[in-house]
Design a protein around this motif. Sequence first.
Motif, short mmCIF file in Angstrom:
data_model
loop_
_atom_site.label_atom_id
_atom_site.label_comp_id
_atom_site.label_asym_id
_atom_site.label_seq_id
_atom_site.Cartn_x
_atom_site.Cartn_y
_atom_site.Cartn_z
N PRO A 1 0.84 -1.21 0.00
CA PRO A 1 0.00 0.00 0.00
C PRO A 1 0.87 1.25 0.00
O PRO A 1 1.68 1.47 0.90
N ASP A 2 0.71 2.07 -1.03
CA ASP A 2 1.47 3.32 -1.12
C ASP A 2 0.72 4.50 -0.50
O ASP A 2 1.34 5.49 -0.15
N ASP A 3 -0.58 4.38 -0.41
CA ASP A 3 -1.41 5.45 0.16
C ASP A 3 -2.25 4.84 1.28
O ASP A 3 -3.11 4.00 1.03
N ALA A 4 -1.98 5.26 2.51
CA ALA A 4 -2.69 4.69 3.66
C ALA A 4 -4.14 5.11 3.71
O ALA A 4 -4.93 4.52 4.45
N THR A 5 -4.53 6.12 2.94
CA THR A 5 -5.92 6.61 2.95
C THR A 5 -6.79 5.86 1.95
O THR A 5 -7.89 5.41 2.26
N THR A 6 -6.29 5.71 0.72
CA THR A 6 -7.08 5.06 -0.33
C THR A 6 -6.59 3.65 -0.65
O THR A 6 -7.23 2.95 -1.43
N PHE A 7 -5.45 3.25 -0.07
CA PHE A 7 -4.86 1.94 -0.29
C PHE A 7 -4.55 1.68 -1.76
O PHE A 7 -4.68 0.55 -2.25
N LEU A 8 -4.15 2.72 -2.50
CA LEU A 8 -3.56 2.50 -3.82
C LEU A 8 -2.24 1.77 -3.60
O LEU A 8 -1.37 2.24 -2.87
#
Length: 544
Positions: free
Chosen positions: A335-342
């Motif tokens: 996960p590169d983005d902890a908010t959107t889990f991209l």
Amino acid sequence: MTVTAETPAAPNPVRPPRQSPLGRVIALLRNTWRGLTSMRTALMLLFLLALAAIPGALLPQRSLNAQKVDQYIADRPTLGPWMDRLELFDVFSSFWFTAVYVLLFVSLVGCILPRVLDHYRALRTPPVKAPRNLSRLPHHFEGGDTATPDEVVERVRKGLRGWRVVVQPGNREGEVTLSAEKGYSRELGNLVFHLALVGLLAAIAIGKLFGYEGNVVVIADDGPGFCTTSPAVFDSFRAGNVNDGTGLTPMCIRVKNFKADYLPNGQAEMFTSDLQYQAGDDLSTGTWRDTSVQVNHPLRLAGDRIYLQGHGFAPTFTVTFPNGQTRTETIQWKPDDATTFLSSGVLRIDPPGGMYPNEAERRKHQVAIQGLFAPTALLHGSLLTSRYPAMTDPMVAVDIYRGETGLDTGRAQSLFSLDPEMIKQGRLTKEQRVNLKPGEGATLADGTKVTFDGAKEFVNLQVSHDPAQQWVLVSALTMMAGLLGSLLIKRRRIWLRVYPAAEPSEKRRTVVEMGGLARTDQAGWGGEFDRLRERLLTDNPGEK
């Protein structure tokens, strides 16, 4: 006649005797020990320990996230290696943090033990005799009583239950004095607090020496799980300084599912994972037991704790080769983005054996898939991003490569990216860049088809063993009890002097003097003194 006074000769200075080398060494060691075991040094070391822990909170630590440390060093090619030499990425196991920790431990022990002996002697010492002039005390009373001096003293002595009381004859004829003291538990609470602090430091040190901690990523959906047969089953493993990683608590864990609860804005509310486990006799009987773990609610097995540390997504791809044979792989992406889990990652697939005439030809037809995964897709033209962390509309944007992926080189490779040298040398060639939804695929030039099947969720489990964790809790609770005792208990003394009145009467047969002193500045002691006087000297008509 002139008289001349002769100035007396100055006396020769007396030089102290020179110490032997051994005496100087002993004196140095004695003075060093006295300085180390002073309360001032202990407070300075405690402050220094707190100061030394700051880098551990601000910088990534290798024991928690080795990949983040490597990336931090790579982003700072000049400063990063020097920080690594200073062990700023291993703060809590560094030599300088350990030195401060040990010095604080020794200082506290050397400071507290003499105070324990002093407190023991104080408990055996009788209360101080009554001062000559009680009127000089902060709280004083003088009045009269109708009883005899002995009766007054006996009545007061019976009323001071829980006080240490000593009755002694006074200097005057017929005079009797009483000394009483209470609040010795205040110093006891102070000592208990510091002793518990030493116990806490010792328990933490024992846990770090004999404990271990391992992290493993497990794909949900009734996958094979893992068993703690050796440290090799963990993705990362850290053992204590005197623990070689053998003798792990035997257990097996399987992850049935993972559930994440989100607020409408995408903020995580709770993570829950249903597990099956075997431990103890279950391993021989083959019995699986069901349980659930949540954040900060671990599974406890035989002294070990299994924490739910994190989660993410593992895309599944099926590669169909020209001869019709298929390979399906599922692997976690980061996960590169902890908010959107991209998330980003890579998947490498080897062709089936016997499909190509020789090994060199087979290596040229390996398939690599690298790209992004969005649990809830949002497209800006052809650019993919994610707008929500839950998997409601999954999609991938991938580059599909064919050639040598480096699986046979024996060199360590990143789990989440391809080796750029293989691409630069032309040994790995990009064939297509596509956006795929579940069920969609892309066909390469040689007829190989890559299909995106969807994604599963994975969880990151941490197995933590700390043999002293219960003593840490006991020490912390004892510290709180000792601190409360030292803050709430008041150390105070009272003295009583009674003697026959010079002119006895029906209302005044005995002169009574009473004085009080608080050993520490405590609000409310004056009120307590007045209540004691009213309770103990009920028949006196005097004034304060």
